[in-house]
Write an enzyme that holds these catalytic residues in place. Structure first.
Site, PDB file in Angstrom:
ATOM      1  N   CYS A  75      22.673  -1.715  48.537  1.00  0.00           N
ATOM      2  CA  CYS A  75      22.493  -1.866  47.093  1.00  0.00           C
ATOM      3  C   CYS A  75      23.427  -0.905  46.371  1.00  0.00           C
ATOM      4  O   CYS A  75      23.471   0.294  46.675  1.00  0.00           O
ATOM      5  CB  CYS A  75      21.036  -1.578  46.735  1.00  0.00           C
ATOM      6  SG  CYS A  75      20.699  -1.661  44.958  1.00  0.00           S
ATOM      7  N   CYS A  78      21.152   1.926  44.598  1.00  0.00           N
ATOM      8  CA  CYS A  78      20.320   2.926  45.295  1.00  0.00           C
ATOM      9  C   CYS A  78      20.669   3.120  46.767  1.00  0.00           C
ATOM     10  O   CYS A  78      20.015   3.902  47.449  1.00  0.00           O
ATOM     11  CB  CYS A  78      18.851   2.563  45.151  1.00  0.00           C
ATOM     12  SG  CYS A  78      18.355   1.094  46.088  1.00  0.00           S
ATOM     13  N   CYS A 123      16.508  -5.983  45.092  1.00  0.00           N
ATOM     14  CA  CYS A 123      16.389  -4.828  45.976  1.00  0.00           C
ATOM     15  C   CYS A 123      14.935  -4.375  45.934  1.00  0.00           C
ATOM     16  O   CYS A 123      14.377  -4.164  44.853  1.00  0.00           O
ATOM     17  CB  CYS A 123      17.323  -3.707  45.522  1.00  0.00           C
ATOM     18  SG  CYS A 123      17.091  -2.176  46.446  1.00  0.00           S
ATOM     19  N   CYS A 126      14.746  -0.481  44.311  1.00  0.00           N
ATOM     20  CA  CYS A 126      14.970  -0.179  42.891  1.00  0.00           C
ATOM     21  C   CYS A 126      14.749  -1.373  41.970  1.00  0.00           C
ATOM     22  O   CYS A 126      14.803  -1.222  40.749  1.00  0.00           O
ATOM     23  CB  CYS A 126      16.374   0.391  42.685  1.00  0.00           C
ATOM     24  SG  CYS A 126      17.709  -0.806  42.892  1.00  0.00           S
ATOM     25  N   CYS A 147      22.812 -16.042  48.031  1.00  0.00           N
ATOM     26  CA  CYS A 147      24.024 -16.019  47.219  1.00  0.00           C
ATOM     27  C   CYS A 147      23.977 -14.747  46.375  1.00  0.00           C
ATOM     28  O   CYS A 147      23.195 -14.650  45.434  1.00  0.00           O
ATOM     29  CB  CYS A 147      24.056 -17.269  46.348  1.00  0.00           C
ATOM     30  SG  CYS A 147      25.584 -17.484  45.444  1.00  0.00           S
TER      31      CYS A 147
END
Length: 160
Positions: A75, A78, A123, A126, A147
């Protein structure tokens, strides 16, 4: 006749304003939580648009779309590991595509932004918006296509 029509209209308006529609969606508490100002300070304008406002980058603009080295996609907000390179494939859509996420690190949600339900991917640490999941992925694996907006990811190459 006017009374019946008036009663029908009142019933329609009352029926359309049910508690289910007006109730705010329960917000999940994520392990990493920041204010909008803190996210804006940390992220680029494009990262903020995608990760925090559920935007979409233009197709074929991310260098990660053609990233085929061994490693992990994390991510961009984070650093949570989200996808392994061995689950990445070229979908031809212009966005990095994966047939599965690292277990427990990507949350599935539903969004209706374009008028119908789509499976949104976030995610799980976060809450950053990553992209969407579709059922047109490789049939020989999961059949799923995650995607993902490349700007929502960073690539960490495997050490050799």
């Amino acid at each position: 006749m006017k009374k019946i029509l008036g009663l029908l209209l009142i019933t329609l308006f009352i029926g359309c304003s049910s508690n289910a529609q007006s109730a705010k969606k329960n917000k999940k508490n994520y392990k990493i939580s920041k204010t909008e100002a803190e996210w804006k300070k940390q992220l680029s304008e494009q990262e903020f648009y995608v990760l925090r406002q559920a935007g979409t980058e233009r197709a074929f603009t991310s260098p990660l779309n053609k990233e085929y080295r061994k490693g992990t996609f994390v991510c961009a907000a984070c650093n949570t590991p989200l996808y392994k390179s061995e689950h990445k494939f070229d979908s031809g859509t212009g966005w990095p595509s994966f047939d599965r996420a690292i277990k427990g690190n990507v949350e599935l949600d539903v969004d209706y932004k374009i008028g119908y339900a789509r499976t949104e991917l976030k995610c799980n640490t976060c809450g950053g918006h990553l992209g969407h999941s579709f059922d047109d992925g490789p049939e020989n694996t999961t059949g799923k296509r995650h995607c993902i907006n490349g700007v929502a990811l960073k690539f960490i190459p495997e050490n050799k």
